[in-house]
Design a protein around this motif. Sequence first.
Motif, PDB file in Angstrom:
ATOM      1  N   GLN A 106       0.829  -1.213   0.000  1.00 10.65           N
ATOM      2  CA  GLN A 106       0.000   0.000   0.000  1.00 10.65           C
ATOM      3  C   GLN A 106       0.858   1.255   0.000  1.00 10.65           C
ATOM      4  O   GLN A 106       0.571   2.213  -0.734  1.00 10.65           O
ATOM      5  CB  GLN A 106      -0.939   0.011   1.213  1.00 10.65           C
ATOM      6  CG  GLN A 106      -1.844   1.246   1.245  1.00 10.65           C
ATOM      7  CD  GLN A 106      -2.854   1.195   2.384  1.00 10.65           C
ATOM      8  OE1 GLN A 106      -3.191   0.116   2.866  1.00 10.65           O
ATOM      9  NE2 GLN A 106      -3.341   2.351   2.806  1.00 10.65           N
ATOM     10  N   ARG A 125      -7.281   5.753   0.551  1.00  8.90           N
ATOM     11  CA  ARG A 125      -8.464   5.369  -0.209  1.00  8.90           C
ATOM     12  C   ARG A 125      -8.100   5.007  -1.642  1.00  8.90           C
ATOM     13  O   ARG A 125      -8.527   3.981  -2.180  1.00  8.90           O
ATOM     14  CB  ARG A 125      -9.481   6.509  -0.200  1.00  8.90           C
ATOM     15  CG  ARG A 125     -10.744   6.216  -1.031  1.00  8.90           C
ATOM     16  CD  ARG A 125     -11.552   7.472  -1.277  1.00  8.90           C
ATOM     17  NE  ARG A 125     -10.808   8.473  -2.028  1.00  8.90           N
ATOM     18  CZ  ARG A 125     -10.619   8.427  -3.346  1.00  8.90           C
ATOM     19  NH1 ARG A 125     -11.109   7.411  -4.058  1.00  8.90           N
ATOM     20  NH2 ARG A 125      -9.934   9.375  -3.952  1.00  8.90           N
ATOM     21  N   LYS A 126      -7.287   5.864  -2.264  1.00 13.48           N
ATOM     22  CA  LYS A 126      -6.914   5.651  -3.661  1.00 13.48           C
ATOM     23  C   LYS A 126      -6.066   4.394  -3.824  1.00 13.48           C
ATOM     24  O   LYS A 126      -6.271   3.602  -4.759  1.00 13.48           O
ATOM     25  CB  LYS A 126      -6.149   6.874  -4.181  1.00 13.48           C
ATOM     26  CG  LYS A 126      -5.796   6.808  -5.667  1.00 13.48           C
ATOM     27  CD  LYS A 126      -7.029   6.885  -6.540  1.00 13.48           C
ATOM     28  CE  LYS A 126      -6.669   7.007  -8.002  1.00 13.48           C
ATOM     29  NZ  LYS A 126      -7.855   7.062  -8.865  1.00 13.48           N
ATOM     30  N   GLU A 129      -8.141   1.268  -3.528  1.00 11.95           N
ATOM     31  CA  GLU A 129      -8.981   1.161  -4.721  1.00 11.95           C
ATOM     32  C   GLU A 129      -8.185   0.579  -5.887  1.00 11.95           C
ATOM     33  O   GLU A 129      -8.660  -0.301  -6.610  1.00 11.95           O
ATOM     34  CB  GLU A 129      -9.515   2.549  -5.064  1.00 11.95           C
ATOM     35  CG  GLU A 129     -10.356   2.628  -6.314  1.00 11.95           C
ATOM     36  CD  GLU A 129     -10.733   4.063  -6.635  1.00 11.95           C
ATOM     37  OE1 GLU A 129     -10.320   4.566  -7.704  1.00 11.95           O
ATOM     38  OE2 GLU A 129     -11.430   4.688  -5.814  1.00 11.95           O
ATOM     39  N   LEU A 130      -6.960   1.051  -6.045  1.00 14.61           N
ATOM     40  CA  LEU A 130      -6.119   0.578  -7.148  1.00 14.61           C
ATOM     41  C   LEU A 130      -5.658  -0.860  -6.923  1.00 14.61           C
ATOM     42  O   LEU A 130      -5.572  -1.646  -7.875  1.00 14.61           O
ATOM     43  CB  LEU A 130      -4.911   1.506  -7.315  1.00 14.61           C
ATOM     44  CG  LEU A 130      -5.225   2.895  -7.871  1.00 14.61           C
ATOM     45  CD1 LEU A 130      -4.011   3.803  -7.785  1.00 14.61           C
ATOM     46  CD2 LEU A 130      -5.711   2.801  -9.317  1.00 14.61           C
ATOM     47  N   ASP A 132      -7.289  -3.122  -5.380  1.00 16.12           N
ATOM     48  CA  ASP A 132      -8.444  -3.953  -5.712  1.00 16.12           C
ATOM     49  C   ASP A 132      -8.584  -4.104  -7.231  1.00 16.12           C
ATOM     50  O   ASP A 132      -8.897  -5.184  -7.738  1.00 16.12           O
ATOM     51  CB  ASP A 132      -9.711  -3.325  -5.118  1.00 16.12           C
ATOM     52  CG  ASP A 132     -10.946  -4.185  -5.364  1.00 16.12           C
ATOM     53  OD1 ASP A 132     -10.938  -5.379  -4.989  1.00 16.12           O
ATOM     54  OD2 ASP A 132     -11.921  -3.682  -5.949  1.00 16.12           O
ATOM     55  N   LEU A 133      -8.298  -3.026  -7.952  1.00 21.37           N
ATOM     56  CA  LEU A 133      -8.400  -3.031  -9.408  1.00 21.37           C
ATOM     57  C   LEU A 133      -7.427  -4.031 -10.036  1.00 21.37           C
ATOM     58  O   LEU A 133      -7.745  -4.689 -11.032  1.00 21.37           O
ATOM     59  CB  LEU A 133      -8.136  -1.627  -9.953  1.00 21.37           C
ATOM     60  CG  LEU A 133      -8.330  -1.394 -11.451  1.00 21.37           C
ATOM     61  CD1 LEU A 133      -9.789  -1.595 -11.845  1.00 21.37           C
ATOM     62  CD2 LEU A 133      -7.873   0.015 -11.835  1.00 21.37           C
ATOM     63  N   ALA A 137      -6.008  -6.615  -3.388  1.00 15.39           N
ATOM     64  CA  ALA A 137      -6.577  -5.940  -2.211  1.00 15.39           C
ATOM     65  C   ALA A 137      -6.171  -6.631  -0.915  1.00 15.39           C
ATOM     66  O   ALA A 137      -6.008  -5.966   0.122  1.00 15.39           O
ATOM     67  CB  ALA A 137      -8.100  -5.900  -2.342  1.00 15.39           C
ATOM     68  N   ASP A 164      -4.045   8.941 -11.874  1.00 18.79           N
ATOM     69  CA  ASP A 164      -5.117   8.918 -12.877  1.00 18.79           C
ATOM     70  C   ASP A 164      -4.609   9.318 -14.258  1.00 18.79           C
ATOM     71  O   ASP A 164      -5.121  10.253 -14.894  1.00 18.79           O
ATOM     72  CB  ASP A 164      -6.266   9.849 -12.461  1.00 18.79           C
ATOM     73  CG  ASP A 164      -6.972   9.368 -11.211  1.00 18.79           C
ATOM     74  OD1 ASP A 164      -7.170   8.154 -11.076  1.00 18.79           O
ATOM     75  OD2 ASP A 164      -7.311  10.213 -10.366  1.00 18.79           O
TER      76      ASP A 164
END
Length: 343
Positions: A106, A125-126, A129-130, A132-133, A137, A164
């Motif tokens: 992380q 948070r970001k 999220e990434l 998990d993508l 995760a 992004d």
Amino acid sequence: MITTSGLTKVYRSRGREITALDGVDLHVREGEVCGVIGQSGAGKSSLIRCVNLLERPTAGTVTVAGQDLTALAGRGPRAGKELRQARSRIGMVFQHFNLLSTRTVQDNVELPLEILGKSGKERSRKALELLDLVGLADRAGAYPAQLSGGQKQRVGIARALAGDPKVLLSDEATSALDPETTRSILQLLRDLNRQLGLTVLLITHEMDVVKSVCDSAALMENGRIVESGTVGELLATPGSELASALFPVGGEATGEDRTVIDVTFHGEAATQPVISQLSRTYNIDISILGAAIDTVGGLQVGRMRIELPGRYEDNVVPVGFLREQGLQIDVVGAPQLVKEGAK
């Protein structure tokens, strides 16, 4: 989305000049996956490092998302700030992962967000999220030493997406991985391309990478791009080196009075029994000397080398029949006839 014009990079060492890039013109369309392929020393890595200005070009321009990055490469503080902002919209995935061993998964993903000045809550948070993508995760608290090579590269991809970006650059991202892991990483890149609308520029020396995920390709030799286009365009180009390398076929004529041709099947023609139709229509015996077939971009594509009895002059009508079926025909060993097939 990515355009280089006259891009030149000359390295100077001990009084010698080495030209790594020699007037490279490249255009990658928005939302496309483009593969640049070539042997070691062809200039591939120099090209990708010049695209995000990790290396400053000696001459030429680099435009990404309509912005001329080379115009931002001045020495003033304002130019430097604008260049950093432009780079933040370009993600980079490296061959050897480049993860910090003392940081968790992380924390490695959060690093670019720290540099961008994001708050701790936003970074966390970001990053989650990434992760998990990219399917990691559950490994957020692990350290790089606890990960497999494929997992490390997934972390590298997640980190590259932290800002992004609209563009993702991949420098031999799968060359250190085993074949199965390579396939999973390539599929991930293709999925991200579709889900996020990313434009992806891949540097590779493996033809299988181009076949697996690329919409277009460019061949580099001695610092120059000698051939480029969409995979479909390349397959339809007589004498294309890339098409021949993507679908290699071999086989020599069994005698002097023989015509050897390479037949490229793509689109609807790939599913039609044209060779058997040719044999029945003209009552000729056809020898198959070699064949290769695969799926590119979800479409079945193949090449076949066949031998027809008689010289080319005796086979003008049968060859014309094949061309009428929408097939690309290259006459082996007859350059003047290859050109004729392009008409």
